[in-house]
Scaffold this motif. Structure first.
Motif, PDB file in Angstrom:
ATOM      1  N   ALA A  90      35.498  -0.075  22.654  1.00  0.00           N
ATOM      2  CA  ALA A  90      34.118   0.363  22.846  1.00  0.00           C
ATOM      3  C   ALA A  90      34.140   1.847  23.179  1.00  0.00           C
ATOM      4  CB  ALA A  90      33.448  -0.417  23.973  1.00  0.00           C
ATOM      5  N   THR A  91      33.006   2.480  22.995  1.00  0.00           N
ATOM      6  CA  THR A  91      32.837   3.862  23.436  1.00  0.00           C
ATOM      7  C   THR A  91      32.021   3.820  24.716  1.00  0.00           C
ATOM      8  OG1 THR A  91      32.895   4.677  21.168  1.00  0.00           O
ATOM      9  CG2 THR A  91      31.911   6.128  22.832  1.00  0.00           C
ATOM     10  N   VAL A  92      32.615   4.317  25.789  1.00  0.00           N
ATOM     11  CA  VAL A  92      31.938   4.347  27.083  1.00  0.00           C
ATOM     12  C   VAL A  92      31.561   5.799  27.363  1.00  0.00           C
ATOM     13  CG1 VAL A  92      32.093   3.803  29.533  1.00  0.00           C
ATOM     14  CG2 VAL A  92      33.309   2.377  27.863  1.00  0.00           C
ATOM     15  N   THR A  93      30.296   6.033  27.597  1.00  0.00           N
ATOM     16  CA  THR A  93      29.813   7.391  27.864  1.00  0.00           C
ATOM     17  C   THR A  93      29.632   7.561  29.366  1.00  0.00           C
ATOM     18  OG1 THR A  93      28.694   7.456  25.732  1.00  0.00           O
ATOM     19  CG2 THR A  93      27.995   9.076  27.381  1.00  0.00           C
ATOM     20  N   TYR A  94      30.302   8.584  29.892  1.00  0.00           N
ATOM     21  CA  TYR A  94      30.292   8.875  31.322  1.00  0.00           C
ATOM     22  C   TYR A  94      29.631  10.229  31.563  1.00  0.00           C
ATOM     23  CZ  TYR A  94      34.149   5.452  31.645  1.00  0.00           C
ATOM     24  OH  TYR A  94      34.934   4.333  31.579  1.00  0.00           O
ATOM     25  N   HIS A  95      29.188  10.432  32.793  1.00  0.00           N
ATOM     26  CA  HIS A  95      28.873  11.776  33.273  1.00  0.00           C
ATOM     27  C   HIS A  95      29.296  11.859  34.732  1.00  0.00           C
ATOM     28  CE1 HIS A  95      25.099  10.179  35.079  1.00  0.00           C
ATOM     29  NE2 HIS A  95      25.243  11.205  35.906  1.00  0.00           N
ATOM     30  N   PHE A  96      29.462  13.079  35.207  1.00  0.00           N
ATOM     31  CA  PHE A  96      29.859  13.309  36.586  1.00  0.00           C
ATOM     32  C   PHE A  96      28.715  13.947  37.351  1.00  0.00           C
ATOM     33  CE2 PHE A  96      33.845  12.923  34.380  1.00  0.00           C
ATOM     34  CZ  PHE A  96      34.642  12.220  35.276  1.00  0.00           C
ATOM     35  N   ASP A  97      28.692  13.678  38.633  1.00  0.00           N
ATOM     36  CA  ASP A  97      27.627  14.138  39.511  1.00  0.00           C
ATOM     37  C   ASP A  97      27.453  15.652  39.469  1.00  0.00           C
ATOM     38  OD1 ASP A  97      25.622  13.425  41.315  1.00  0.00           O
ATOM     39  OD2 ASP A  97      26.901  13.829  43.051  1.00  0.00           O
ATOM     40  N   LYS A  98      28.541  16.391  39.375  1.00  0.00           N
ATOM     41  CA  LYS A  98      28.456  17.857  39.407  1.00  0.00           C
ATOM     42  C   LYS A  98      28.046  18.462  38.062  1.00  0.00           C
ATOM     43  CE  LYS A  98      31.608  18.466  43.280  1.00  0.00           C
ATOM     44  NZ  LYS A  98      32.867  19.046  43.772  1.00  0.00           N
ATOM     45  N   ALA A  99      28.003  17.643  37.001  1.00  0.00           N
ATOM     46  CA  ALA A  99      27.575  18.119  35.679  1.00  0.00           C
ATOM     47  C   ALA A  99      26.842  16.974  34.965  1.00  0.00           C
ATOM     48  CB  ALA A  99      28.762  18.589  34.857  1.00  0.00           C
ATOM     49  N   PRO A 100      25.665  16.588  35.462  1.00  0.00           N
ATOM     50  CA  PRO A 100      24.984  15.398  34.939  1.00  0.00           C
ATOM     51  C   PRO A 100      24.558  15.492  33.466  1.00  0.00           C
ATOM     52  CG  PRO A 100      23.562  16.583  36.476  1.00  0.00           C
ATOM     53  CD  PRO A 100      24.914  17.228  36.541  1.00  0.00           C
ATOM     54  N   ASP A 101      24.431  16.702  32.951  1.00  0.00           N
ATOM     55  CA  ASP A 101      24.015  16.845  31.548  1.00  0.00           C
ATOM     56  C   ASP A 101      25.188  16.840  30.575  1.00  0.00           C
ATOM     57  OD1 ASP A 101      21.344  16.947  32.295  1.00  0.00           O
ATOM     58  OD2 ASP A 101      21.419  19.124  32.609  1.00  0.00           O
ATOM     59  N   GLU A 102      26.397  16.898  31.072  1.00  0.00           N
ATOM     60  CA  GLU A 102      27.588  16.874  30.212  1.00  0.00           C
ATOM     61  C   GLU A 102      28.062  15.429  30.067  1.00  0.00           C
ATOM     62  OE1 GLU A 102      30.666  19.553  31.490  1.00  0.00           O
ATOM     63  OE2 GLU A 102      29.202  21.133  31.932  1.00  0.00           O
ATOM     64  N   LYS A 103      27.705  14.833  28.943  1.00  0.00           N
ATOM     65  CA  LYS A 103      28.078  13.443  28.669  1.00  0.00           C
ATOM     66  C   LYS A 103      29.446  13.417  28.005  1.00  0.00           C
ATOM     67  CE  LYS A 103      23.894  12.308  29.906  1.00  0.00           C
ATOM     68  NZ  LYS A 103      23.572  11.766  31.167  1.00  0.00           N
ATOM     69  N   ALA A 104      30.278  12.465  28.436  1.00  0.00           N
ATOM     70  CA  ALA A 104      31.637  12.365  27.898  1.00  0.00           C
ATOM     71  C   ALA A 104      31.845  10.977  27.296  1.00  0.00           C
ATOM     72  CB  ALA A 104      32.654  12.622  29.000  1.00  0.00           C
ATOM     73  N   PRO A 105      31.659  10.849  25.946  1.00  0.00           N
ATOM     74  CA  PRO A 105      31.962   9.569  25.307  1.00  0.00           C
ATOM     75  C   PRO A 105      33.473   9.396  25.155  1.00  0.00           C
ATOM     76  CG  PRO A 105      31.027  11.101  23.707  1.00  0.00           C
ATOM     77  CD  PRO A 105      31.083  11.808  25.032  1.00  0.00           C
ATOM     78  N   VAL A 106      33.981   8.263  25.622  1.00  0.00           N
ATOM     79  CA  VAL A 106      35.420   8.028  25.642  1.00  0.00           C
ATOM     80  C   VAL A 106      35.722   6.700  24.950  1.00  0.00           C
ATOM     81  CG1 VAL A 106      37.433   7.715  27.137  1.00  0.00           C
ATOM     82  CG2 VAL A 106      35.597   9.263  27.837  1.00  0.00           C
ATOM     83  N   PRO A 107      36.626   6.698  23.953  1.00  0.00           N
ATOM     84  CA  PRO A 107      37.035   5.416  23.356  1.00  0.00           C
ATOM     85  C   PRO A 107      37.893   4.649  24.370  1.00  0.00           C
ATOM     86  CG  PRO A 107      38.210   7.239  22.326  1.00  0.00           C
ATOM     87  CD  PRO A 107      37.265   7.839  23.322  1.00  0.00           C
ATOM     88  N   MET A 108      37.537   3.402  24.606  1.00  0.00           N
ATOM     89  CA  MET A 108      38.228   2.584  25.598  1.00  0.00           C
ATOM     90  C   MET A 108      38.698   1.279  24.955  1.00  0.00           C
ATOM     91  SD  MET A 108      37.804   4.337  28.518  1.00  0.00           S
ATOM     92  CE  MET A 108      37.806   3.276  29.929  1.00  0.00           C
TER      93      MET A 108
END
Length: 135
Positions: free
Chosen positions: A100-118
């Motif tokens: 699956a592709t899981v899209t994450y973001h971090f609290d310090k950069a909420p607009d930077e989405k990081a889709p990661v193949p898992m």
């Protein structure tokens, strides 16, 4: 007295029917949603630094030790803030394996989405995350 006994009998029958329904109905959650639940559950446990829950959602081969998990999480949180799961897409299931592709973001950069193949494995009847996400 008869109306009271009759009402009690009806309540007992309804309770038994609900119990039977829940026992025989089972969990009908679709498999793709179970995979997504594993990704979200693992991330939640990681953010809480709860190694026991982390183990529930993480496959054996990548679980590691509690000390390492907590150290990595604290380092990540210090650098980037808390990590959040935004979405789980493209779930593909092949037997006891899934991707699956899981899209994450971090609290310090909420607009930077990081889709990661898992990758995921079904272990003990439950889906577990077998990849490390962004840290």
């Amino acid at each position: 007295m008869a109306p009271f006994v009759g009402a009690l009998a009806i309540i007992v029958v309804v309770v038994i029917a609900i119990w039977l329904f829940s026992v025989f109905e089972g969990d009908r959650t679709p498999e793709d949603q179970r995979v997504a639940r594993a990704a979200v559950g693992q991330n939640d446990a990681l953010q809480r630094e709860d190694f026991a829950d982390f183990g529930v959602y993480t496959c054996d081969k990548v679980r590691g030790s509690e000390t390492d998990m907590v150290a990595r999480q604290r380092d990540s949180a210090a650098k980037r803030g808390a990590r959040f799961v935004d979405d789980v897409t493209d779930v593909k299931i092949d037997g006891d394996r899934a991707t699956a592709t899981v899209t994450y973001h971090f609290d310090k950069a909420p607009d930077e989405k990081a889709p990661v193949p898992m990758t995921f494995l079904r272990e003990g009847g439950a889906w577990k995350v077998c990849s490390t996400g962004p840290s």
